[in-house]
Design a protein around this motif. Sequence first.
Motif, PDB file in Angstrom:
ATOM      1  N   THR A  84       0.836  -1.202   0.000  1.00 28.02           N
ATOM      2  CA  THR A  84       0.000   0.000   0.000  1.00 28.02           C
ATOM      3  C   THR A  84       0.872   1.254   0.000  1.00 28.02           C
ATOM      4  O   THR A  84       2.001   1.231   0.494  1.00 28.02           O
ATOM      5  N   PRO A  85       0.369   2.358  -0.543  1.00 31.06           N
ATOM      6  CA  PRO A  85       1.153   3.608  -0.563  1.00 31.06           C
ATOM      7  C   PRO A  85       1.534   4.089   0.836  1.00 31.06           C
ATOM      8  O   PRO A  85       2.623   4.626   1.036  1.00 31.06           O
ATOM      9  N   GLU A  86       0.648   3.885   1.834  1.00 26.19           N
ATOM     10  CA  GLU A  86       0.965   4.294   3.205  1.00 26.19           C
ATOM     11  C   GLU A  86       2.156   3.498   3.741  1.00 26.19           C
ATOM     12  O   GLU A  86       3.026   4.038   4.418  1.00 26.19           O
ATOM     13  N   SER A  87       2.186   2.219   3.430  1.00 23.00           N
ATOM     14  CA  SER A  87       3.275   1.366   3.881  1.00 23.00           C
ATOM     15  C   SER A  87       4.595   1.765   3.226  1.00 23.00           C
ATOM     16  O   SER A  87       5.640   1.799   3.878  1.00 23.00           O
ATOM     17  N   VAL A  88       4.549   2.075   1.937  1.00 25.93           N
ATOM     18  CA  VAL A  88       5.758   2.505   1.225  1.00 25.93           C
ATOM     19  C   VAL A  88       6.285   3.796   1.833  1.00 25.93           C
ATOM     20  O   VAL A  88       7.489   3.947   2.088  1.00 25.93           O
ATOM     21  N   ALA A  89       5.368   4.752   2.103  1.00 24.55           N
ATOM     22  CA  ALA A  89       5.781   6.033   2.685  1.00 24.55           C
ATOM     23  C   ALA A  89       6.391   5.838   4.070  1.00 24.55           C
ATOM     24  O   ALA A  89       7.419   6.446   4.397  1.00 24.55           O
ATOM     25  N   ALA A  90       5.780   4.985   4.888  1.00 22.71           N
ATOM     26  CA  ALA A  90       6.311   4.728   6.236  1.00 22.71           C
ATOM     27  C   ALA A  90       7.682   4.066   6.168  1.00 22.71           C
ATOM     28  O   ALA A  90       8.582   4.403   6.947  1.00 22.71           O
ATOM     29  N   ARG A  91       7.851   3.132   5.235  1.00 21.83           N
ATOM     30  CA  ARG A  91       9.140   2.451   5.089  1.00 21.83           C
ATOM     31  C   ARG A  91      10.220   3.430   4.640  1.00 21.83           C
ATOM     32  O   ARG A  91      11.343   3.417   5.149  1.00 21.83           O
ATOM     33  N   GLU A  92       9.896   4.306   3.681  1.00 20.46           N
ATOM     34  CA  GLU A  92      10.871   5.288   3.211  1.00 20.46           C
ATOM     35  C   GLU A  92      11.214   6.295   4.302  1.00 20.46           C
ATOM     36  O   GLU A  92      12.369   6.702   4.438  1.00 20.46           O
ATOM     37  N   GLN A  93      10.218   6.702   5.091  1.00 22.98           N
ATOM     38  CA  GLN A  93      10.483   7.632   6.188  1.00 22.98           C
ATOM     39  C   GLN A  93      11.388   6.991   7.242  1.00 22.98           C
ATOM     40  O   GLN A  93      12.294   7.628   7.756  1.00 22.98           O
ATOM     41  N   ALA A  94      11.162   5.720   7.567  1.00 16.83           N
ATOM     42  CA  ALA A  94      12.004   5.021   8.534  1.00 16.83           C
ATOM     43  C   ALA A  94      13.436   4.901   8.017  1.00 16.83           C
ATOM     44  O   ALA A  94      14.396   5.070   8.783  1.00 16.83           O
ATOM     45  N   ALA A  95      13.584   4.642   6.713  1.00 20.83           N
ATOM     46  CA  ALA A  95      14.929   4.554   6.138  1.00 20.83           C
ATOM     47  C   ALA A  95      15.629   5.906   6.208  1.00 20.83           C
ATOM     48  O   ALA A  95      16.836   5.985   6.506  1.00 20.83           O
ATOM     49  N   GLU A  96      14.894   6.971   5.965  1.00 24.77           N
ATOM     50  CA  GLU A  96      15.474   8.312   6.042  1.00 24.77           C
ATOM     51  C   GLU A  96      15.886   8.649   7.473  1.00 24.77           C
ATOM     52  O   GLU A  96      16.938   9.236   7.706  1.00 24.77           O
ATOM     53  N   MET A  97      15.048   8.266   8.440  1.00 23.79           N
ATOM     54  CA  MET A  97      15.384   8.516   9.851  1.00 23.79           C
ATOM     55  C   MET A  97      16.634   7.746  10.260  1.00 23.79           C
ATOM     56  O   MET A  97      17.471   8.263  11.007  1.00 23.79           O
ATOM     57  N   ARG A  98      16.759   6.503   9.777  1.00 27.10           N
ATOM     58  CA  ARG A  98      17.973   5.731  10.082  1.00 27.10           C
ATOM     59  C   ARG A  98      19.199   6.384   9.463  1.00 27.10           C
ATOM     60  O   ARG A  98      20.270   6.415  10.042  1.00 27.10           O
ATOM     61  N   ARG A  99      19.019   6.917   8.242  1.00 25.69           N
ATOM     62  CA  ARG A  99      20.139   7.540   7.556  1.00 25.69           C
ATOM     63  C   ARG A  99      20.593   8.815   8.281  1.00 25.69           C
ATOM     64  O   ARG A  99      21.788   9.104   8.370  1.00 25.69           O
ATOM     65  N   ALA A 101      20.137   9.479  11.515  1.00 26.76           N
ATOM     66  CA  ALA A 101      20.464   9.234  12.921  1.00 26.76           C
ATOM     67  C   ALA A 101      21.971   9.298  13.129  1.00 26.76           C
ATOM     68  O   ALA A 101      22.755   8.915  12.254  1.00 26.76           O
ATOM     69  N   PRO A 102      22.405   9.789  14.290  1.00 26.62           N
ATOM     70  CA  PRO A 102      23.843   9.854  14.544  1.00 26.62           C
ATOM     71  C   PRO A 102      24.452   8.460  14.681  1.00 26.62           C
ATOM     72  O   PRO A 102      23.776   7.514  15.100  1.00 26.62           O
ATOM     73  N   GLU A 103      25.692   8.360  14.329  1.00 30.40           N
ATOM     74  CA  GLU A 103      26.422   7.097  14.438  1.00 30.40           C
ATOM     75  C   GLU A 103      26.638   6.779  15.916  1.00 30.40           C
ATOM     76  O   GLU A 103      27.214   7.586  16.649  1.00 30.40           O
ATOM     77  N   PRO A 104      26.157   5.613  16.408  1.00 34.21           N
ATOM     78  CA  PRO A 104      26.288   5.303  17.835  1.00 34.21           C
ATOM     79  C   PRO A 104      27.738   5.198  18.300  1.00 34.21           C
ATOM     80  O   PRO A 104      28.043   5.497  19.453  1.00 34.21           O
ATOM     81  N   ALA A 105      28.626   4.814  17.425  1.00 34.56           N
ATOM     82  CA  ALA A 105      30.025   4.626  17.843  1.00 34.56           C
ATOM     83  C   ALA A 105      30.711   5.953  18.129  1.00 34.56           C
ATOM     84  O   ALA A 105      31.758   5.985  18.775  1.00 34.56           O
ATOM     85  N   ARG A 106      30.150   7.067  17.701  1.00 36.44           N
ATOM     86  CA  ARG A 106      30.791   8.368  17.945  1.00 36.44           C
ATOM     87  C   ARG A 106      30.722   8.768  19.414  1.00 36.44           C
ATOM     88  O   ARG A 106      31.437   9.664  19.841  1.00 36.44           O
ATOM     89  N   ASP A 107      29.864   8.131  20.198  1.00 38.17           N
ATOM     90  CA  ASP A 107      29.773   8.442  21.625  1.00 38.17           C
ATOM     91  C   ASP A 107      30.991   7.952  22.390  1.00 38.17           C
ATOM     92  O   ASP A 107      31.309   8.473  23.454  1.00 38.17           O
ATOM     93  N   PHE A 108      31.680   6.958  21.858  1.00 38.67           N
ATOM     94  CA  PHE A 108      32.852   6.421  22.530  1.00 38.67           C
ATOM     95  C   PHE A 108      34.080   7.212  22.096  1.00 38.67           C
ATOM     96  O   PHE A 108      34.492   7.164  20.944  1.00 38.67           O
ATOM     97  N   GLU A 109      34.658   7.935  23.033  1.00 42.26           N
ATOM     98  CA  GLU A 109      35.831   8.742  22.698  1.00 42.26           C
ATOM     99  C   GLU A 109      37.118   7.954  22.869  1.00 42.26           C
ATOM    100  O   GLU A 109      38.092   8.206  22.188  1.00 42.26           O
ATOM    101  N   GLU A 110      37.111   7.019  23.795  1.00 39.43           N
ATOM    102  CA  GLU A 110      38.343   6.298  24.086  1.00 39.43           C
ATOM    103  C   GLU A 110      38.268   4.837  23.683  1.00 39.43           C
ATOM    104  O   GLU A 110      39.121   4.058  24.073  1.00 39.43           O
TER     105      GLU A 110
END
Length: 127
Positions: A84-99, A101-110
Amino acid sequence: MDKMRLDKWLWAARFFKTRSLATQEIHAGRVLAGGQPAKPAREITVDDRIEVRRPGQPPLQVRVRALSLVRGPAAKAALLYEETPESVAAREQAAEMRRLAPEPARDFEEGRPTKRDRRQMDRWRGR
């Protein structure tokens, strides 16, 4: 063929690798047919709406376009349903949010904690 079992269709449409996995997901309530929880033996027909929920992903909403008793190649399995178009839009929005999102490994400085650091953390936590 006018009707087909839901678990067989999910397997044939390649949503799940085996029928038993499809059955487990249906029993867990992660597959809805017509907006309501279904059982593996529920009979579906063309134009039925099915929603498949997967952890960490938006729900996948599809409309049944065809029925098949055999599991074929992915290209043929994709012809069995239409997202469905709603499902496609939700999937694309989730992919954009993942893209974005900050890289979790950047929190580790040492880097990783050493064995000594882990022991100190365990002492602080009371273990």
